[in-house]
Design a protein around this motif. Structure first.
Motif, PDB file in Angstrom:
ATOM      1  N   ASN A 175       6.603  -6.456   4.230  1.00 36.37           N
ATOM      2  CA  ASN A 175       6.754  -5.761   5.603  1.00 36.37           C
ATOM      3  C   ASN A 175       7.864  -6.114   6.256  1.00 36.37           C
ATOM      4  O   ASN A 175       8.335  -5.256   7.104  1.00 36.37           O
ATOM      5  CB  ASN A 175       5.445  -5.944   6.173  1.00 36.37           C
ATOM      6  CG  ASN A 175       4.043  -5.518   5.684  1.00 36.37           C
ATOM      7  OD1 ASN A 175       4.454  -4.525   5.027  1.00 36.37           O
ATOM      8  ND2 ASN A 175       3.183  -5.956   6.016  1.00 36.37           N
ATOM      9  N   GLU A 176       8.602  -7.146   5.956  1.00 32.49           N
ATOM     10  CA  GLU A 176       9.676  -7.612   6.931  1.00 32.49           C
ATOM     11  C   GLU A 176      10.989  -7.358   6.079  1.00 32.49           C
ATOM     12  O   GLU A 176      12.008  -7.633   6.800  1.00 32.49           O
ATOM     13  CB  GLU A 176       9.536  -8.965   7.138  1.00 32.49           C
ATOM     14  CG  GLU A 176       8.231  -9.305   7.991  1.00 32.49           C
ATOM     15  CD  GLU A 176       8.095 -10.889   8.197  1.00 32.49           C
ATOM     16  OE1 GLU A 176       9.223 -11.535   7.932  1.00 32.49           O
ATOM     17  OE2 GLU A 176       7.099 -11.198   9.008  1.00 32.49           O
ATOM     18  N   THR A 213      10.524   0.986   2.960  1.00 35.57           N
ATOM     19  CA  THR A 213       9.022   1.563   3.222  1.00 35.57           C
ATOM     20  C   THR A 213       8.287   0.185   2.690  1.00 35.57           C
ATOM     21  O   THR A 213       8.720  -0.640   2.148  1.00 35.57           O
ATOM     22  CB  THR A 213       8.459   2.858   2.694  1.00 35.57           C
ATOM     23  OG1 THR A 213       7.083   3.063   3.174  1.00 35.57           O
ATOM     24  CG2 THR A 213       8.642   2.766   1.210  1.00 35.57           C
ATOM     25  N   ALA A 214       6.984   0.527   2.744  1.00 30.18           N
ATOM     26  CA  ALA A 214       5.998  -0.492   2.213  1.00 30.18           C
ATOM     27  C   ALA A 214       4.737   0.221   1.630  1.00 30.18           C
ATOM     28  O   ALA A 214       4.514   1.265   1.956  1.00 30.18           O
ATOM     29  CB  ALA A 214       5.445  -1.433   3.381  1.00 30.18           C
ATOM     30  N   TRP A 243       1.515   0.527   1.914  1.00 31.46           N
ATOM     31  CA  TRP A 243       0.503   0.530   2.839  1.00 31.46           C
ATOM     32  C   TRP A 243      -0.730   1.004   2.374  1.00 31.46           C
ATOM     33  O   TRP A 243      -1.940   0.736   2.759  1.00 31.46           O
ATOM     34  CB  TRP A 243       0.539   0.914   4.344  1.00 31.46           C
ATOM     35  CG  TRP A 243       1.075   2.333   4.320  1.00 31.46           C
ATOM     36  CD1 TRP A 243       2.291   3.048   4.404  1.00 31.46           C
ATOM     37  CD2 TRP A 243       0.176   3.447   4.322  1.00 31.46           C
ATOM     38  NE1 TRP A 243       2.332   4.210   4.238  1.00 31.46           N
ATOM     39  CE2 TRP A 243       0.849   4.694   4.171  1.00 31.46           C
ATOM     40  CE3 TRP A 243      -1.017   3.586   4.341  1.00 31.46           C
ATOM     41  CZ2 TRP A 243       0.535   5.867   4.065  1.00 31.46           C
ATOM     42  CZ3 TRP A 243      -1.639   5.008   4.186  1.00 31.46           C
ATOM     43  CH2 TRP A 243      -0.670   6.072   4.251  1.00 31.46           C
TER      44      TRP A 243
END
Length: 410
Positions: free
Chosen positions: A275-276, A298-299, A301
């Motif tokens: 996420n970072e 992006t991630a 999620w």
């Protein structure tokens, strides 16, 4: 004789009274019979190698040690006869097989190409595209350019259903993954078409198209890993995770299994689990170009939402991908899940029979008794509350109404 002829008279009906026969249905079934042909060039070569492999005969020294003079004479005549039989059988079987396969394939491809050229809007087109997807590795290299142009024209026309367009993409990449590797052809337009139309799949009528999609992704990304950029792989992994949220469980399992293979094939795509991580630009999920949507920013999620899915196998795959798709440890998959392909998992966990797979475990009898006891306690408390409330109200009501309440609560 006259009695028989008078008893059994033949009545000729006019043509208008005969049932209408759908010739297109007959032609579709005829074309689908081509899919049952077991013609594979590799298998033919293996057969010829096995047939032409010379049989090992005894040497002269071995014969002299183990056989007498008369036995050596008989053995020599026997081996000569065996050599002649083997040569005759091998030459006849291989030549007949190759000739038969070549003639059959020529007839099949002539039929397919004629429909593609003259009847592109015919209802026979789905059977043709499915057949081309199966026999694409046997097509002559000379037809590759023209065939790819026709397939792209069919996709861009918009007259095809989504399943038919997937067959076009599948055929194109089967061509490019075989003899088409030597050709300088950029299949980016097929990647773009598949990427922008992924969300046409859902839990309704198009759910069965996921199986063809999984086959296309295997040919497009996994088998062509050297020609696929990291940006393209990131974009497909992200969009496939989003797609896994709104399809049936067996489709979600197949899609997550594909993402597992892609994450192992392209190790640098694990940045989608961080996420970072920071990069240039902003992720554009609505952009239809996988190379320029900035998927690195992006991630995934969606995996956390899929981890709370009601299907246990979907939960297991989501937790496995969140951990980085390890091959060992507590988050590694069991062999019955890791050794199967995405298409096999799609078939295994299919819900076509309207049953849960795996089946839902029934609650124990102890749990049922606890629930029943709890319900009885609630019912008793509720009855006491009603009686107490009615008794308080009855003090302020006439005598006749209080008698009515008492009799009704008994």
């Amino acid at each position: 004789m006259t009695e028989l002829s008078s008893a059994y008279t033949i009545r000729i009906l006019p043509i208008d009274c005969l049932p209408k026969f759908h010739f297109l249905d007959l032609f579709q079934k005829m074309l689908k019979t081509f899919l049952c042909l077991r013609i594979k060039e590799v298998e033919v070569k293996k057969d010829t190698e096995d047939i032409n492999k010379p049989k090992k005969f005894m040497t002269f020294k071995e014969k002299r040690k183990t056989l007498s003079r008369m036995q050596r004479k008989w053995k020599k005549a026997e081996e000569k006869l065996e050599r002649e039989l083997l040569e005759a059988e091998a030459s006849e079987s291989t030549e007949r097989k190759l000739k038969l396969h070549t003639e059959t394939l020529n007839i099949v491809f002539v039929t397919y190409f004629r429909i593609l050229k003259k009847a592109q809007r015919s209802p026979l087109l789905p059977s043709v595209l499915e057949g081309l997807a199966k026999f694409a590795h046997l097509i002559n290299v000379e037809f590759f350019d023209d065939l790819l142009v026709v397939l792209h024209t069919l996709i861009e026309s918009g007259d095809l259903s989504y399943r038919e367009s997937l067959h076009c993409v599948q055929t194109a990449f089967h061509i490019l993954s075989g003899q088409g590797d030597v050709l300088n052809i950029d299949p980016m337009k097929f990647y773009t078409h598949l990427y922008k139309t992924l969300f046409k799949l859902h839990a309704g009528a198009t759910n069965e198209g996921v199986e063809i999609l999984l086959q296309c992704l295997d040919v497009m990304l996994t088998k062509r890993r050297k020609q696929v950029s990291q940006q393209r792989a990131l974009a497909f992994i992200k969009r496939l995770c989003t797609l896994a949220l709104h399809v049936l469980p067996n489709s979600s399992i197949g899609i997550l299994a594909t993402n597992r293979i892609l994450m192992q094939t392209f190790p640098k795509t694990d940045l989608l689990l961080d996420n970072e991580s920071q990069g240039s630009g902003v992720f554009l999920p609505e952009l239809d170009e996988p190379e320029y949507c900035n998927a690195q920013n992006t991630a995934l999620w969606e995996l956390h939402a899929l981890r709370r899915h009601y299907h246990p196998v979907v939960q297991r795959f989501a937790a496995h991908l969140i951990a980085g798709a390890p091959s060992e440890g507590s988050e590694a998959l069991k062999p019955e899940l890791s050794r199967r392909s995405a298409a096999e998992l799609f078939e295994t966990y299919s819900m076509a029979a309207m049953t849960f797979n795996p089946p839902v475990k029934s609650s124990s009898s102890k749990r049922k008794s606890e629930v029943l006891q709890g319900d009885s306690f609630l019912n008793e408390d509720l009855n006491q509350l009603i009686k107490r409330h009615c008794s308080e109200v009855a003090t302020h009501l006439p005598l006749d109404f209080t008698k009515y309440l008492k009799t009704s609560l008994r």
